[in-house]
Design a protein around this motif. Sequence first.
Motif, PDB file in Angstrom:
ATOM      1  N   HIS A  84      30.542 -30.178  21.055  1.00  0.00           N
ATOM      2  CA  HIS A  84      31.114 -29.453  22.197  1.00  0.00           C
ATOM      3  C   HIS A  84      31.070 -30.312  23.465  1.00  0.00           C
ATOM      4  CE1 HIS A  84      31.126 -25.538  20.148  1.00  0.00           C
ATOM      5  NE2 HIS A  84      29.927 -25.845  19.693  1.00  0.00           N
ATOM      6  N   THR A  85      32.051 -30.111  24.299  1.00  0.00           N
ATOM      7  CA  THR A  85      31.962 -30.612  25.679  1.00  0.00           C
ATOM      8  C   THR A  85      31.254 -29.549  26.507  1.00  0.00           C
ATOM      9  OG1 THR A  85      34.016 -31.860  25.460  1.00  0.00           O
ATOM     10  CG2 THR A  85      33.257 -31.378  27.687  1.00  0.00           C
ATOM     11  N   PHE A  86      30.178 -29.948  27.171  1.00  0.00           N
ATOM     12  CA  PHE A  86      29.356 -28.988  27.906  1.00  0.00           C
ATOM     13  C   PHE A  86      28.911 -29.641  29.218  1.00  0.00           C
ATOM     14  CE2 PHE A  86      25.327 -26.872  28.924  1.00  0.00           C
ATOM     15  CZ  PHE A  86      25.699 -25.536  28.833  1.00  0.00           C
ATOM     16  N   GLU A  87      29.533 -29.252  30.299  1.00  0.00           N
ATOM     17  CA  GLU A  87      29.262 -29.878  31.592  1.00  0.00           C
ATOM     18  C   GLU A  87      28.336 -29.054  32.479  1.00  0.00           C
ATOM     19  OE1 GLU A  87      29.918 -32.785  32.246  1.00  0.00           O
ATOM     20  OE2 GLU A  87      31.808 -33.436  31.356  1.00  0.00           O
ATOM     21  N   GLN A  88      28.014 -27.821  32.066  1.00  0.00           N
ATOM     22  CA  GLN A  88      27.191 -26.971  32.905  1.00  0.00           C
ATOM     23  C   GLN A  88      25.769 -27.521  33.033  1.00  0.00           C
ATOM     24  OE1 GLN A  88      29.368 -25.984  30.631  1.00  0.00           O
ATOM     25  NE2 GLN A  88      29.908 -23.802  30.815  1.00  0.00           N
ATOM     26  N   VAL A 101      26.112 -31.159  18.961  1.00  0.00           N
ATOM     27  CA  VAL A 101      26.060 -32.361  19.785  1.00  0.00           C
ATOM     28  C   VAL A 101      26.849 -32.071  21.054  1.00  0.00           C
ATOM     29  CG1 VAL A 101      26.886 -34.732  20.015  1.00  0.00           C
ATOM     30  CG2 VAL A 101      25.683 -34.036  17.942  1.00  0.00           C
ATOM     31  N   VAL A 102      26.230 -32.291  22.201  1.00  0.00           N
ATOM     32  CA  VAL A 102      26.835 -31.990  23.491  1.00  0.00           C
ATOM     33  C   VAL A 102      27.429 -33.273  24.083  1.00  0.00           C
ATOM     34  CG1 VAL A 102      26.326 -31.325  25.859  1.00  0.00           C
ATOM     35  CG2 VAL A 102      25.356 -30.016  23.961  1.00  0.00           C
ATOM     36  N   LEU A 103      28.714 -33.217  24.471  1.00  0.00           N
ATOM     37  CA  LEU A 103      29.373 -34.316  25.174  1.00  0.00           C
ATOM     38  C   LEU A 103      29.451 -33.944  26.662  1.00  0.00           C
ATOM     39  CD1 LEU A 103      32.419 -34.971  22.775  1.00  0.00           C
ATOM     40  CD2 LEU A 103      30.118 -35.952  22.649  1.00  0.00           C
ATOM     41  N   THR A 104      29.025 -34.856  27.503  1.00  0.00           N
ATOM     42  CA  THR A 104      29.013 -34.533  28.937  1.00  0.00           C
ATOM     43  C   THR A 104      29.121 -35.798  29.784  1.00  0.00           C
ATOM     44  OG1 THR A 104      27.753 -33.462  30.705  1.00  0.00           O
ATOM     45  CG2 THR A 104      26.488 -34.589  29.004  1.00  0.00           C
ATOM     46  N   SER A 105      29.707 -35.632  30.978  1.00  0.00           N
ATOM     47  CA  SER A 105      29.700 -36.711  31.972  1.00  0.00           C
ATOM     48  C   SER A 105      28.561 -36.502  32.972  1.00  0.00           C
ATOM     49  CB  SER A 105      31.036 -36.755  32.720  1.00  0.00           C
ATOM     50  OG  SER A 105      31.212 -35.551  33.460  1.00  0.00           O
ATOM     51  N   GLY A 106      27.835 -35.372  32.826  1.00  0.00           N
ATOM     52  CA  GLY A 106      26.737 -35.053  33.732  1.00  0.00           C
ATOM     53  C   GLY A 106      27.190 -34.510  35.059  1.00  0.00           C
ATOM     54  N   ILE A 107      28.474 -34.173  35.168  1.00  0.00           N
ATOM     55  CA  ILE A 107      29.015 -33.759  36.457  1.00  0.00           C
ATOM     56  C   ILE A 107      28.356 -32.488  36.980  1.00  0.00           C
ATOM     57  CG2 ILE A 107      30.892 -32.347  35.549  1.00  0.00           C
ATOM     58  CD1 ILE A 107      31.198 -34.837  38.449  1.00  0.00           C
ATOM     59  N   GLY A 108      27.907 -31.625  36.071  1.00  0.00           N
ATOM     60  CA  GLY A 108      27.292 -30.385  36.507  1.00  0.00           C
ATOM     61  C   GLY A 108      25.778 -30.409  36.465  1.00  0.00           C
ATOM     62  N   SER A 137      30.832 -41.460  36.036  1.00  0.00           N
ATOM     63  CA  SER A 137      31.342 -40.385  36.883  1.00  0.00           C
ATOM     64  C   SER A 137      30.240 -39.772  37.739  1.00  0.00           C
ATOM     65  CB  SER A 137      31.987 -39.301  36.008  1.00  0.00           C
ATOM     66  OG  SER A 137      33.064 -39.834  35.284  1.00  0.00           O
ATOM     67  N   ARG A 138      29.097 -39.554  37.176  1.00  0.00           N
ATOM     68  CA  ARG A 138      28.012 -38.870  37.869  1.00  0.00           C
ATOM     69  C   ARG A 138      26.762 -39.744  37.978  1.00  0.00           C
ATOM     70  NH1 ARG A 138      24.360 -36.812  40.243  1.00  0.00           N
ATOM     71  NH2 ARG A 138      23.742 -34.609  40.311  1.00  0.00           N
ATOM     72  N   ARG A 162      31.229 -47.041  28.674  1.00  0.00           N
ATOM     73  CA  ARG A 162      32.654 -47.072  29.007  1.00  0.00           C
ATOM     74  C   ARG A 162      33.201 -45.660  28.969  1.00  0.00           C
ATOM     75  NH1 ARG A 162      35.027 -52.154  25.432  1.00  0.00           N
ATOM     76  NH2 ARG A 162      34.093 -53.848  26.674  1.00  0.00           N
ATOM     77  N   GLU A 163      34.296 -45.477  29.659  1.00  0.00           N
ATOM     78  CA  GLU A 163      34.940 -44.163  29.669  1.00  0.00           C
ATOM     79  C   GLU A 163      35.340 -43.772  28.256  1.00  0.00           C
ATOM     80  OE1 GLU A 163      38.234 -42.009  32.475  1.00  0.00           O
ATOM     81  OE2 GLU A 163      38.834 -43.875  31.497  1.00  0.00           O
ATOM     82  N   ALA A 164      35.102 -42.490  27.915  1.00  0.00           N
ATOM     83  CA  ALA A 164      35.381 -42.008  26.565  1.00  0.00           C
ATOM     84  C   ALA A 164      36.366 -40.855  26.614  1.00  0.00           C
ATOM     85  CB  ALA A 164      34.098 -41.555  25.890  1.00  0.00           C
ATOM     86  N   ALA A 165      37.226 -40.790  25.601  1.00  0.00           N
ATOM     87  CA  ALA A 165      38.138 -39.654  25.450  1.00  0.00           C
ATOM     88  C   ALA A 165      37.418 -38.617  24.597  1.00  0.00           C
ATOM     89  CB  ALA A 165      39.434 -40.096  24.795  1.00  0.00           C
ATOM     90  N   PHE A 166      36.825 -37.628  25.246  1.00  0.00           N
ATOM     91  CA  PHE A 166      36.044 -36.636  24.520  1.00  0.00           C
ATOM     92  C   PHE A 166      36.882 -35.910  23.470  1.00  0.00           C
ATOM     93  CE2 PHE A 166      32.530 -35.863  27.945  1.00  0.00           C
ATOM     94  CZ  PHE A 166      32.035 -37.134  27.672  1.00  0.00           C
ATOM     95  N   ILE A 167      38.158 -35.729  23.728  1.00  0.00           N
ATOM     96  CA  ILE A 167      38.998 -35.032  22.746  1.00  0.00           C
ATOM     97  C   ILE A 167      39.104 -35.824  21.445  1.00  0.00           C
ATOM     98  CG2 ILE A 167      41.164 -36.031  23.607  1.00  0.00           C
ATOM     99  CD1 ILE A 167      42.464 -33.313  22.955  1.00  0.00           C
ATOM    100  N   ASP A 168      39.135 -37.169  21.560  1.00  0.00           N
ATOM    101  CA  ASP A 168      39.174 -38.004  20.346  1.00  0.00           C
ATOM    102  C   ASP A 168      37.870 -37.892  19.570  1.00  0.00           C
ATOM    103  OD1 ASP A 168      41.720 -38.809  20.990  1.00  0.00           O
ATOM    104  OD2 ASP A 168      41.064 -40.690  21.963  1.00  0.00           O
TER     105      ASP A 168
END
Length: 606
Positions: A84-88, A101-108, A137-138, A162-168
């Motif tokens: 899952h993508t989980f930014e909270q 497995v949580v995918l995040t940029s840490g923005i939240g 990003s964060r 490196r920047e990742a395409a979470f959808i991929d």
Amino acid sequence: MLNAQYSRSNSRGLHLNLPRGGSRVSVPSLFDPASRHGTESDRPASSPQGVVVRDILALPSVQASRPEVAAAAQHLDNPVRWVHTFEQGAGASRLLRGFDVVLTSGIGWPDSDRDLMLLVEDLASARVSGVVLELGSRFRRAPQAMTKGLAAKGIPLIVLHREAAFIDITEAAHRQILAQQLDALDARDEVHTVFTTLALQGSPPDFVVAQVSRMLRCPVVLEDLSHTVVSFAQRDLSLQDLLNDWETRSRRAVTSNGLSPQLLRTVVAGPEDWLITPVAARGSRWGRLIAFPGPSHSAGRSLVLEQAAVALSLSRAAYPEDRQWKRLVDRRPVESLLARKWIDVDDLAAQWRAGGIDLDRATFMSCIVSVFGIDHGQVSADDRLLEIALTNIAARGLTARGAVTSSPNHPSVLVLVAVSGHGQPTEPAGRTQPVFDIAEPLRAALPPGYDVRLVAGEASDRIETLVESLTDTLAVATGLGRFGTHSQDMSGTATTASGHRLGPLLRELSGTATLSDFIERTVGPLIDHDVQMNSELVPTLRAYLRSPGNRSTAANELRIARSVLYQRIATIEQLIHAKLDDGETQAALQAALLAHDANKQSPQHD
């Protein structure tokens, strides 16, 4: 994305549905990480590992982003249910379902160490399997508080440089997870088919246990409720490692961690991490099926073991009076001894102890039972007689084990071992009498014109001397069967092997050049004549030597006229260049015939 519709169910009611065109897919886990060691659960206690965090790390879409494991590298084999993508920065325990497995940029994510530690606690309470953090990003680097906190919780932290395409990443991960789920469902169908077939065709417990061991690639043991081994497949484990002190080990496992001996569900239990499932149905319990630790199985180790237990249970439920398990317990020790399925005495002792015999207080008495018909000579014994013999020995206060020898070349005999414990008679006559007492019940079970002969071995207090005693007793019984008293004269005959020393001696010498030369010089011409002329000189000689000096008895036994007997005797004397009424000649001929019999393969080895 996925565009499919697939629905299947198995014995646990697992369903996988992939709606056509749907954007949200619910996939139940095929593993059960929630199962706790040594506790009962509605879910399997052991299942295939499936997709793990290490597999997510190895995806090309992840590798392209220069991943680095920043924490808990030793836990990369944590299982993965979903990605899952989980930014909270909070709410993981409320929004996630476990083993994600949580995918995040840490923005939240929060800034303070205290709040980051609260986030770690939230992720741990959600049973997250791993966290993938994209840097840039964060965060320039992973927060130290987060790294230490996740490491302490056993949750791998993977940072992407490196920047990742979470959808991929999610698409590739979900494709892999679903493929594994479908493979597992196929494997479950195969397991279900195999054990349903075994149940419907009434396959014996030995074969069912062997199939479980083959599928799980580990040793498997079937035991009854008293912790007596009914059947086992040892795989690569030695007999001692598998069966030594079995009852104590089994009781310790079944009652470990507060478990009830009346086990109701599959569990992983005990110091050896056994996977244990009950063999039970319709409120009746018969035993337990136990698998030793081994590799994972696509269908789940628990499911394989449970399906095998169902097959065993259906057989017992369909035939509640079936004594198949009891027969296996009765026969296995003796069959293993006869077939030499042991490397040393300790192996043999482990099998006997696992079969419920207390070797420390035991005295053994071996006995061979042969069946004769007046018009047929020796005939094969059968399972019915074995059960009668074992039941009657047990009624006389002794434990009994036994088997029916199997041979394409010789009539089968009953091989019995009576085991007396503390307080039983110690004199030879007292030890032998309960064995000889079974002659009458066996005789009563036979049709008119048939009788039994019992040959008892010497009593033994050690398992290794039992082997020697049983070997000698078989040799004597085999010799008497081919050369002994005719059935017309043997009513009520029971003898001891100690009264027949020549047979075992010749058996020990069988195969030597000296003995083979003696056989050929003494009775070889008669054997050759029978082969070339289709005559019966050897059977005639046997009958004559059974009643030396009484030619009428020999003629009656052979059912020929006395004149024909005289002709055959004359031919025999001509071929051996000796007179049959000479005592030394008779002794030499009898020894040669016994040696010839000993040179042939004994019944238990055919």
